[in-house]
Write a protein that holds these residues in place. Sequence first.
Motif, PDB file in Angstrom:
ATOM      1  N   UNK A 103       0.840  -1.196   0.000  1.00  0.00           N
ATOM      2  CA  UNK A 103       0.000   0.000   0.000  1.00  0.00           C
ATOM      3  C   UNK A 103       0.873   1.242   0.000  1.00  0.00           C
ATOM      4  N   UNK A 104       0.329   2.359  -0.456  1.00  0.00           N
ATOM      5  CA  UNK A 104       1.093   3.602  -0.504  1.00  0.00           C
ATOM      6  C   UNK A 104       0.443   4.683   0.348  1.00  0.00           C
ATOM      7  N   UNK A 105       1.312   5.427   1.001  1.00  0.00           N
ATOM      8  CA  UNK A 105       0.890   6.598   1.765  1.00  0.00           C
ATOM      9  C   UNK A 105       1.643   7.784   1.174  1.00  0.00           C
ATOM     10  N   UNK A 106       0.934   8.736   0.640  1.00  0.00           N
ATOM     11  CA  UNK A 106       1.559   9.865  -0.044  1.00  0.00           C
ATOM     12  C   UNK A 106       1.545  11.093   0.868  1.00  0.00           C
ATOM     13  N   UNK A 107       2.729  11.450   1.368  1.00  0.00           N
ATOM     14  CA  UNK A 107       2.861  12.608   2.249  1.00  0.00           C
ATOM     15  C   UNK A 107       3.463  13.809   1.530  1.00  0.00           C
TER      16      UNK A 107
ATOM     17  N   UNK B 114       0.123   8.731  13.488  1.00  0.00           N
ATOM     18  CA  UNK B 114      -1.181   8.160  13.136  1.00  0.00           C
ATOM     19  C   UNK B 114      -1.219   7.694  11.695  1.00  0.00           C
ATOM     20  N   UNK B 115      -0.483   8.359  10.813  1.00  0.00           N
ATOM     21  CA  UNK B 115      -0.569   8.064   9.382  1.00  0.00           C
ATOM     22  C   UNK B 115       0.281   6.874   8.956  1.00  0.00           C
ATOM     23  N   UNK B 116       1.375   6.628   9.668  1.00  0.00           N
ATOM     24  CA  UNK B 116       2.315   5.601   9.224  1.00  0.00           C
ATOM     25  C   UNK B 116       1.761   4.203   9.459  1.00  0.00           C
ATOM     26  N   UNK B 117       2.130   3.251   8.584  1.00  0.00           N
ATOM     27  CA  UNK B 117       1.641   1.873   8.742  1.00  0.00           C
ATOM     28  C   UNK B 117       2.166   1.267  10.030  1.00  0.00           C
ATOM     29  N   UNK B 118       1.283   0.679  10.792  1.00  0.00           N
ATOM     30  CA  UNK B 118       1.691   0.070  12.053  1.00  0.00           C
ATOM     31  C   UNK B 118       0.722  -1.044  12.373  1.00  0.00           C
TER      32      UNK B 118
ATOM     33  N   UNK C 114      11.424   4.890  -8.084  1.00  0.00           N
ATOM     34  CA  UNK C 114      11.992   3.824  -7.247  1.00  0.00           C
ATOM     35  C   UNK C 114      10.876   3.011  -6.607  1.00  0.00           C
ATOM     36  N   UNK C 115       9.849   3.688  -6.125  1.00  0.00           N
ATOM     37  CA  UNK C 115       8.723   2.984  -5.497  1.00  0.00           C
ATOM     38  C   UNK C 115       8.084   2.010  -6.480  1.00  0.00           C
ATOM     39  N   UNK C 116       7.890   2.441  -7.717  1.00  0.00           N
ATOM     40  CA  UNK C 116       7.307   1.561  -8.732  1.00  0.00           C
ATOM     41  C   UNK C 116       8.208   0.366  -9.004  1.00  0.00           C
ATOM     42  N   UNK C 117       9.509   0.620  -9.099  1.00  0.00           N
ATOM     43  CA  UNK C 117      10.455  -0.462  -9.385  1.00  0.00           C
ATOM     44  C   UNK C 117      10.525  -1.460  -8.232  1.00  0.00           C
ATOM     45  N   UNK C 118      10.463  -0.948  -7.000  1.00  0.00           N
ATOM     46  CA  UNK C 118      10.476  -1.845  -5.834  1.00  0.00           C
ATOM     47  C   UNK C 118       9.214  -2.692  -5.810  1.00  0.00           C
ATOM     48  N   UNK C 119       8.086  -2.071  -6.079  1.00  0.00           N
ATOM     49  CA  UNK C 119       6.831  -2.822  -6.144  1.00  0.00           C
ATOM     50  C   UNK C 119       6.929  -3.979  -7.123  1.00  0.00           C
ATOM     51  N   UNK C 120       7.451  -3.706  -8.309  1.00  0.00           N
ATOM     52  CA  UNK C 120       7.585  -4.748  -9.332  1.00  0.00           C
ATOM     53  C   UNK C 120       8.546  -5.842  -8.874  1.00  0.00           C
ATOM     54  N   UNK C 121       9.668  -5.434  -8.249  1.00  0.00           N
ATOM     55  CA  UNK C 121      10.653  -6.407  -7.776  1.00  0.00           C
ATOM     56  C   UNK C 121      10.090  -7.263  -6.646  1.00  0.00           C
TER      57      UNK C 121
ATOM     58  N   UNK D 175      -0.355  -6.580   4.442  1.00  0.00           N
ATOM     59  CA  UNK D 175      -1.038  -6.162   5.659  1.00  0.00           C
ATOM     60  C   UNK D 175      -0.957  -4.674   5.920  1.00  0.00           C
ATOM     61  N   UNK D 176      -1.752  -4.217   6.861  1.00  0.00           N
ATOM     62  CA  UNK D 176      -1.806  -2.791   7.187  1.00  0.00           C
ATOM     63  C   UNK D 176      -0.509  -2.285   7.795  1.00  0.00           C
ATOM     64  N   UNK D 177       0.335  -3.224   8.252  1.00  0.00           N
ATOM     65  CA  UNK D 177       1.581  -2.836   8.894  1.00  0.00           C
ATOM     66  C   UNK D 177       2.705  -2.545   7.901  1.00  0.00           C
ATOM     67  N   UNK D 178       2.497  -2.833   6.626  1.00  0.00           N
ATOM     68  CA  UNK D 178       3.532  -2.656   5.609  1.00  0.00           C
ATOM     69  C   UNK D 178       3.096  -1.626   4.569  1.00  0.00           C
TER      70      UNK D 178
END
Length: 446
Positions: free
Chosen positions: A3-7, A19-23, A289-296, A316-319
Amino acid sequence: MLARIDLRGSTPTLAELRRALPRGGTDVNAVLDTVTPVVHAVAEKGTPAALEFGEKFDGIRPPSVRVPAKVIAEALEGLDPQVADALRESITRARKVHADQRRETTHTQVADGGVVSEKWIPVRRVGLYVPGGNAVYPSSVVMNVVPAQEAGVGSLVVASPPQRDFGGWPHPTILAACALLGVDEVWAVGGAQGIALLAYGGADTDQADEPNAVLDPVDLITGPGNIYVTAAKRLCRSVVGIDSEAGPTEIAILADDSADPGILASDLISQAEHDVLAASVLVTDSVELADAVDAAVEQQAAATKHRERVVTALSGEQSGIVLVDDVEAGLAVVDAYAAEHLEIQTRDAAAIADRVHNAGAIFVGPYAPVSLGDYCAGSNHVLPTSGSARFASGLSVQTFLKGVHVIDYDEAALREVADKVVTLADAEDLPGHGDAIKQRFAGSRR
């Protein structure tokens, strides 16, 4: 998968970041009703209760709680030579690092005739818990035993769950690691009942005069475990000390566009294979980089041995992946997250790492992966989780030492400050404290 969180374009406060970060994490309170009767039963009845619960939960009752010396020796004899060599290297490197953590006694002369010293005394007896669940963890034996030994602890016991496949004894690789470290007291007991037995002690047989029959309680319990182990540690902490209430493992990676997406993906997966609740978080200012990591991640996860576990953890919600405006904003994010393991894979990684405030351990650059720290860096892999790296440290020699102040004042030194002590005692309405000073100077003294 992640999942992505765009800050980007925002300046969240610290509270908003947390509160916003995955945990993820686990709710220890949810299992206290299950664990409390176990702890109370072992506290009251000792070994018989621990063995009964072990048979119920683990499906096996060991021949004895204490593992015979012969079984430990045979485990080492049967250990794969390559594994033995790797463990020896891990032990050697861990000893080098932890030996440098030893503390020296200090002496401070506060006034003429008034000295306050601080000396460091090892905990008398410790219990080191080594889990047995999704994997076998001889490395956890190393990480718990070495700092205890380097601290000078005189008596230690390793507790690990009995295994049905190995005659009711702990896994032979665990026993072999104990042998390599010179540990001769190992208990075949795990779970909440194992923690309780370490805390309260018992007897291994009905014959109290038999050798090794007494299972002495410990003063401190360290080592990770599942939620039931964590709950038991919480319940026993009024009786013994504990290192921490460990949650699921976690990794955060701060990376810019100079990082290798394949390496980042493999590091995220390496933590995810521990547990379905493990957290893997990437913080980056590069969408590419985020896109490339997702694919990898998709590609590597499909081929990994524990695919189902890994995919569950990464989904999961933690990642997740957190997008930020720049590395500076990324630093604020990882400090708010306070990861157990933090990798810095950016340009000038060492300089960036030096600015981190909150992390259990920091891994600098592409050639210092968390896997290295798990086994052979020399550092300790028992680290604070669930954001507790904001205030807590990993396992170290210091964990097993008590700092004790020794106050040595002569008559003149006490007389010099006596009126100040009396004044402060009166200010707190504790006249007896002041009288304890006055009595020493009342009339003539022999």
